[in-house]
Scaffold this motif. Structure first.
Motif, PDB file in Angstrom:
ATOM      1  N   ARG A  93      -3.030   7.605  -3.458  1.00 51.28           N
ATOM      2  CA  ARG A  93      -3.751   6.807  -2.469  1.00 51.28           C
ATOM      3  C   ARG A  93      -4.607   5.720  -3.102  1.00 51.28           C
ATOM      4  O   ARG A  93      -4.651   4.593  -2.633  1.00 51.28           O
TER       5      ARG A  93
ATOM      6  N   GLY B 218       2.435   1.859  -3.428  1.00 53.81           N
ATOM      7  CA  GLY B 218       1.453   2.413  -4.356  1.00 53.81           C
ATOM      8  C   GLY B 218       1.139   3.866  -4.058  1.00 53.81           C
ATOM      9  O   GLY B 218       0.997   4.693  -4.967  1.00 53.81           O
ATOM     10  N   LEU B 219       1.035   4.194  -2.761  1.00 51.72           N
ATOM     11  CA  LEU B 219       0.775   5.574  -2.341  1.00 51.72           C
ATOM     12  C   LEU B 219       1.904   6.501  -2.771  1.00 51.72           C
ATOM     13  O   LEU B 219       1.663   7.589  -3.306  1.00 51.72           O
TER      14      LEU B 219
ATOM     15  N   TYR C  20       0.836  -1.212   0.000  1.00 51.14           N
ATOM     16  CA  TYR C  20       0.000   0.000   0.000  1.00 51.14           C
ATOM     17  C   TYR C  20       0.861   1.249   0.000  1.00 51.14           C
ATOM     18  O   TYR C  20       0.615   2.201  -0.761  1.00 51.14           O
ATOM     19  N   ARG C  21       1.903   1.242   0.840  1.00 52.97           N
ATOM     20  CA  ARG C  21       2.760   2.428   0.926  1.00 52.97           C
ATOM     21  C   ARG C  21       3.497   2.690  -0.392  1.00 52.97           C
ATOM     22  O   ARG C  21       3.636   3.842  -0.820  1.00 52.97           O
TER      23      ARG C  21
ATOM     24  N   GLY D  66      -2.511   2.903  -4.177  1.00 54.84           N
ATOM     25  CA  GLY D  66      -2.018   2.195  -3.007  1.00 54.84           C
ATOM     26  C   GLY D  66      -3.044   1.253  -2.428  1.00 54.84           C
ATOM     27  O   GLY D  66      -2.732   0.109  -2.067  1.00 54.84           O
TER      28      GLY D  66
END
Length: 206
Positions: A29, A23-24, A20-21, A32
């Motif tokens: 967002r 992708g963010l 997730y981080r 992520g």
């Protein structure tokens, strides 16, 4: 048994957060969240998060090293060597957890080539960082060299190219999927990864 499998499950959980981080940091967002969701339900990742082997640690550490790498690359004109210490330690730990982390090193070189300025000072710093990682990894490489060079075939006699094809199949569909994946499909996912790097270069936030 639970105590033996728990560290792998914990590393697998942290890996989802790190996906997730990533992708963010790269695409925002929404990307992520989508990447984290895919990682959370990916059968390959779920399977190895329940294993007592080191693959979950490998994934978690390489993802964390990539997050730390991107953080350093965003610090424009800040070439202080000690800022790279977390990356050096985590990347070394990843290499010690499994020598497949060498693939992450290759990816990191590609990221640096795309996202960092080609001036002598940042290039020299990157080469120095990689040299330190190499020195820290060298003791394990010396120990394992005899084992690695003794491999005549992989698994049940597959050549490395066949093993790579089966690995891509397992990552995409899970370990229980029929391994007869056409080469064109494997090539598609390779192109997809390269396209992702280019997209990160062109559309990165800020």
């Amino acid at each position: 048994e639970t105590a033996l499998r728990f560290p792998s499950a914990l590393a697998g959980t942290f890996a989802v957060l790190l996906v997730y981080r990533l992708g963010l940091d790269l695409l925002g967002r929404r990307a992520g969240l989508m990447a984290g969701l895919i990682a959370a339900v990916n059968p390959f990742l779920v399977y190895y998060a329940q294993e007592t082997r080191s693959y979950s640690y490998l994934l978690c550490l390489t993802l964390l090293a990539t997050v730390l790498l991107l953080r350093q690359l965003r610090r424009h004109n800040d070439y202080r060597p000690w800022g790279w210490l977390p990356y050096i330690l985590v990347m070394t730990a990843a290499l010690w957890s499994h020598y497949f982390a060498l693939f992450a090193v290759v990816l990191h070189w590609a990221i640096v080539a795309l996202l960092w300025p080609w001036r002598w000072r940042p290039v020299a710093l990157w080469l120095a960082v990689q040299a330190v990682v190499g020195v820290l990894f060298a003791p394990w490489l010396l120990v394992s060299f005899a084992v690695l060079t003794s491999y005549k075939t992989v698994g049940r006699g597959e050549v490395p190219a066949e093993m790579l094809r089966q690995t891509i199949t397992a990552i995409v569909h899970g370990a229980a999927w029929d391994m007869r994946l056409p080469s064109a499909t494997a090539g598609f996912f390779g192109c997809l990864m390269v396209g992702g790097l280019v997209a990160a270069r062109l559309f990165r936030p800020g």
